[in-house]
Motif scaffolding. Structure first.
Motif, PDB file in Angstrom:
ATOM      1  N   GLU A  32      -5.761   3.633   3.915  1.00  0.00           N
ATOM      2  CA  GLU A  32      -5.338   2.143   4.001  1.00  0.00           C
ATOM      3  C   GLU A  32      -4.024   2.616   4.746  1.00  0.00           C
ATOM      4  N   VAL A  33      -3.471   1.283   6.102  1.00  0.00           N
ATOM      5  CA  VAL A  33      -2.035   1.006   6.180  1.00  0.00           C
ATOM      6  C   VAL A  33      -1.249   0.448   5.893  1.00  0.00           C
ATOM      7  N   ILE A  34       0.189   1.127   5.331  1.00  0.00           N
ATOM      8  CA  ILE A  34       1.068  -0.490   4.859  1.00  0.00           C
ATOM      9  C   ILE A  34       1.975  -0.179   4.949  1.00  0.00           C
ATOM     10  N   LEU A  35       2.849  -1.226   5.341  1.00  0.00           N
ATOM     11  CA  LEU A  35       3.954  -1.484   5.834  1.00  0.00           C
ATOM     12  C   LEU A  35       5.249  -0.797   4.908  1.00  0.00           C
ATOM     13  N   PRO A  36       5.824  -0.274   5.625  1.00  0.00           N
ATOM     14  CA  PRO A  36       7.145   0.399   4.570  1.00  0.00           C
ATOM     15  C   PRO A  36       8.087  -0.695   4.582  1.00  0.00           C
ATOM     16  N   ALA A  37       9.571  -0.506   4.577  1.00  0.00           N
ATOM     17  CA  ALA A  37      10.355  -1.130   5.197  1.00  0.00           C
ATOM     18  C   ALA A  37      10.033  -0.437   6.683  1.00  0.00           C
ATOM     19  N   THR A  38       9.875  -0.264   7.968  1.00  0.00           N
ATOM     20  CA  THR A  38       9.348   0.035   9.343  1.00  0.00           C
ATOM     21  C   THR A  38      10.735   0.643   9.637  1.00  0.00           C
ATOM     22  N   HIS A  39      11.713  -0.363   9.426  1.00  0.00           N
ATOM     23  CA  HIS A  39      13.122   0.161   9.804  1.00  0.00           C
ATOM     24  C   HIS A  39      13.423   1.101   9.119  1.00  0.00           C
ATOM     25  N   LEU A  54       5.483  -8.710   4.727  1.00  0.00           N
ATOM     26  CA  LEU A  54       6.741  -8.295   3.793  1.00  0.00           C
ATOM     27  C   LEU A  54       6.503  -6.507   3.827  1.00  0.00           C
ATOM     28  N   PRO A  55       7.432  -6.250   3.461  1.00  0.00           N
ATOM     29  CA  PRO A  55       7.234  -4.631   3.348  1.00  0.00           C
ATOM     30  C   PRO A  55       5.975  -4.454   2.146  1.00  0.00           C
ATOM     31  N   LYS A  56       5.455  -3.746   1.895  1.00  0.00           N
ATOM     32  CA  LYS A  56       4.700  -3.136   0.643  1.00  0.00           C
ATOM     33  C   LYS A  56       3.642  -4.050   1.090  1.00  0.00           C
ATOM     34  N   THR A  57       2.786  -4.953   2.621  1.00  0.00           N
ATOM     35  CA  THR A  57       2.204  -5.680   2.560  1.00  0.00           C
ATOM     36  C   THR A  57       0.906  -4.712   2.923  1.00  0.00           C
ATOM     37  N   ARG A  58      -0.678  -4.691   2.593  1.00  0.00           N
ATOM     38  CA  ARG A  58      -1.043  -3.752   3.347  1.00  0.00           C
ATOM     39  C   ARG A  58      -2.148  -4.246   4.404  1.00  0.00           C
ATOM     40  N   LEU A  59      -2.086  -3.748   5.254  1.00  0.00           N
ATOM     41  CA  LEU A  59      -2.873  -4.132   7.015  1.00  0.00           C
ATOM     42  C   LEU A  59      -3.905  -4.126   6.982  1.00  0.00           C
ATOM     43  N   GLY A  60      -4.691  -3.791   5.824  1.00  0.00           N
ATOM     44  CA  GLY A  60      -6.019  -2.937   5.532  1.00  0.00           C
ATOM     45  C   GLY A  60      -6.488  -1.507   6.458  1.00  0.00           C
ATOM     46  N   THR A  61      -7.311  -1.160   6.773  1.00  0.00           N
ATOM     47  CA  THR A  61      -7.465   0.142   7.200  1.00  0.00           C
ATOM     48  C   THR A  61      -8.101   0.311   8.732  1.00  0.00           C
ATOM     49  N   LEU A  62      -8.106   1.569   9.072  1.00  0.00           N
ATOM     50  CA  LEU A  62      -8.294   2.266  10.221  1.00  0.00           C
ATOM     51  C   LEU A  62      -9.491   1.432  11.028  1.00  0.00           C
ATOM     52  N   ARG A  63      -8.575   1.449  12.341  1.00  0.00           N
ATOM     53  CA  ARG A  63      -9.949   0.921  13.067  1.00  0.00           C
ATOM     54  C   ARG A  63     -10.972   2.481  12.716  1.00  0.00           C
ATOM     55  N   ALA A  64     -11.512   1.445  13.329  1.00  0.00           N
ATOM     56  CA  ALA A  64     -13.566   2.605  12.672  1.00  0.00           C
ATOM     57  C   ALA A  64     -13.844   3.641  13.560  1.00  0.00           C
ATOM     58  N   GLU A  65     -12.833   3.667  14.602  1.00  0.00           N
ATOM     59  CA  GLU A  65     -12.857   5.047  15.650  1.00  0.00           C
ATOM     60  C   GLU A  65     -12.730   5.672  15.565  1.00  0.00           C
ATOM     61  N   LEU A  66     -11.091   5.491  15.112  1.00  0.00           N
ATOM     62  CA  LEU A  66      -9.857   6.463  14.336  1.00  0.00           C
ATOM     63  C   LEU A  66     -10.598   7.044  13.237  1.00  0.00           C
ATOM     64  N   ALA A  67     -11.477   6.191  12.500  1.00  0.00           N
ATOM     65  CA  ALA A  67     -11.689   6.847  10.511  1.00  0.00           C
ATOM     66  C   ALA A  67     -12.830   8.324  11.254  1.00  0.00           C
ATOM     67  N   ILE A  68     -13.673   7.479  12.301  1.00  0.00           N
ATOM     68  CA  ILE A  68     -14.422   8.676  13.002  1.00  0.00           C
ATOM     69  C   ILE A  68     -14.144   9.883  13.633  1.00  0.00           C
ATOM     70  N   GLU A  69     -13.117   9.864  14.190  1.00  0.00           N
ATOM     71  CA  GLU A  69     -12.285  11.073  14.348  1.00  0.00           C
ATOM     72  C   GLU A  69     -11.565  11.649  13.302  1.00  0.00           C
ATOM     73  N   PHE A  70     -10.576  10.851  12.394  1.00  0.00           N
ATOM     74  CA  PHE A  70     -10.372  11.312  11.287  1.00  0.00           C
ATOM     75  C   PHE A  70     -11.005  12.069  10.398  1.00  0.00           C
TER      76      PHE A  70
END
Length: 469
Positions: free
Chosen positions: A229-236, A208-224
């Motif tokens: 956190e990545v959270i689901l909005p209403a993705t539509h 459902l929207p508001k679900t927390r998927l978790g944090t970024l992949r480790a390699e992306l956290a390093i790159e950024f």
């Protein structure tokens, strides 16, 4: 200051918009904008999904450059389109657009297996030839080797979330548009999948929207250089836009105005009865298991294509001015006719439609533009009449939100044609709804009602009444 990032990707462009809350009001700041579109690859109209993800990353890095690090991010896109992954999580085939003609005739083939009325009873979803179900059947029929190799089904925002986090889920509001989710138990319908011979194990758990998927992949956290956190909005995107309605009551009709126009209301249960099927209303998933009972109308795509046919010689504001000058032009086309979905030449299709229906054919640019706007207003009116018949009540107002609500001439036409008060705004409805889902996940708003009150106080809402000129 805490920031929340909405990545809102539409058919022609995407935006990174940061949201924050100051003194109870929601503030927005556009950080990055990028182009999107379809191109032909091996006779298929496709999205460049790799380029999309690169644009997602570039916009996140822009936040870092500005020193405005988001606490969380949510991604929304259009509906129905998807990718298939193999056992190594590599793409199988292209990310084909819903505007591709591969679904031609597929709806009829589905009805030979599952009767139309039963399909609507199961899913509550309106019959559009580009729905995911017909795309999958086309693959099964014409490229069966792709489905045989497929191990994962992800819709476009699901795939972008997977690239960010490594987590595979299907978000509810977008999944509901596939015509493969049971409208009552809100899970993938095993009977439909079995009857069509589509493997059930490629589909993910619906979240459902508001679900927390978790944090970024480790390699992306390093790159950024940071994690979030990545959270689901209403993705539509329409699901996110509907969150932003400033009318939290039972007397209002909602109209999300953009490339598509989605007109309807929120409901607490699906309406999967013959009358709503006949009028081709859909019951798409919304936040908190609300149902978006609405009708798809072709929307501003029509004027966008007119502009393209005119070699973009006129800005959209200039087209509005020219339409005003021809306000007495009364010819109307049914913008939902399939001929307007992806014509070679939109202007010629409009002219041909008027000719075939014995109406005056628009010749001047202002007449063509007026025909489009007048046609949209009348299509909205037809939908309003359907809604009032179904619910056996009169509605007081229409809240138009999204980019199309900036067209004051169209707002005036809608007010006059429907006889309803029109509330126009907020403009950035989808991004706002995306951010609100994140804020709700963190309990910064206690519920949707409080969020909508904040939206109404935070953004300019313009009122149009019938008879306004």
């Amino acid at each position: 200051m805490e920031y929340y990032l909405a990545i809102d990707i539409g058919a022609s462009s995407g935006r990174h918009i940061l949201g924050s809350v100051e003194n109870g009001k929601l503030k927005l700041e556009e950080i990055y904008r990028f182009e999107n579109g379809i191109s032909k690859i091996n006779d298929e109209f496709c999205w460049d999904i790799d380029k999309l993800f690169e644009s997602v990353k570039i916009g996140i890095k822009k936040c870092v450059e500005l020193g405005k690090i988001p606490r969380s991010v949510g991604i929304d896109t259009w509906a129905v389109d998807f990718v298939l992954l193999d056992e190594n999580d590599k793409l199988l085939g292209n990310a084909v657009s819903y505007r591709d003609d591969r679904t031609e005739g597929m709806m009829e083939e589905v009805f030979e297996i599952i009767p139309k009325d039963m399909m609507y009873l199961y899913t509550g979803i309106a019959f559009q030839r580009f729905n995911t179900i017909y795309q999958l059947l086309s693959i099964k029929k014409n490229k069966p080797e792709i489905l045989e190799k497929a191990k994962t089904f992800l819709m476009i925002p699901d795939y972008l979330n997977f690239l960010l986090t490594g987590k595979k889920v299907n978000e509810y509001t977008n999944a509901s548009t596939t015509q493969l989710v049971n409208s009552f138990d809100r899970t993938w319908d095993p009977k439909i999948l079995d009857d069509l011979g589509i493997k059930q194990d490629i589909f993910q758990e619906i979240k459902l929207p508001k679900t927390r998927l978790g944090t970024l992949r480790a390699e992306l956290a390093i790159e950024f250089g940071f994690d979030m956190e990545v959270i689901l909005p209403a993705t539509h995107d329409t699901g996110s836009a509907f969150i932003s309605s400033v009318c939290n009551d039972s007397d209002s009709i909602y109209l999300s105005s953009g490339t598509w126009s989605l007109i309807g209301l929120e409901n607490r249960f699906p309406l999967c009865v013959p009358q709503t099927m006949e009028y081709n209303f859909t019951n798409e998933g919304g936040i908190d298991y609300r149902y978006r009972f609405l009708k798809n109308i072709m929307g501003l795509w029509v004027i966008q294509e007119v502009s393209r046919n005119l070699d973009n010689k006129y800005s959209f504001s200039e087209l509005v001015d020219l339409a005003r000058e021809k306000a007495s032009f009364t010819s109307v086309v049914d913008v939902n006719d399939d001929r307007f979905l992806k014509p070679e030449n939109m202007i010629m299709e409009i002219k041909n439609y008027c000719l075939e229906t014995n109406q005056k054919v628009p010749e001047e640019v202002g007449e063509i533009a007026m025909c489009v706007y007048n046609s949209l207003a009348h299509c909205y009116q037809n939908a309003v009449l359907n809604i009032e018949e179904i619910f056996e009540k009169k509605f007081e107002r229409i809240n138009i939100f999204g980019g199309g609500c900036q067209n004051n001439f169209l707002n005036e036409l809608v007010a006059n044609v429907t006889g309803k008060e029109v509330l126009a705004g907020p403009i950035e409805a989808t991004a706002i709804g995306n951010i609100v889902a994140q804020l709700l996940s963190y309990n910064i708003y206690k519920d949707l009602g409080e969020a909508r009150s904040s939206i109404k106080e935070s953004f300019n809402i313009i009122t149009f009444k019938p008879g306004d000129v």
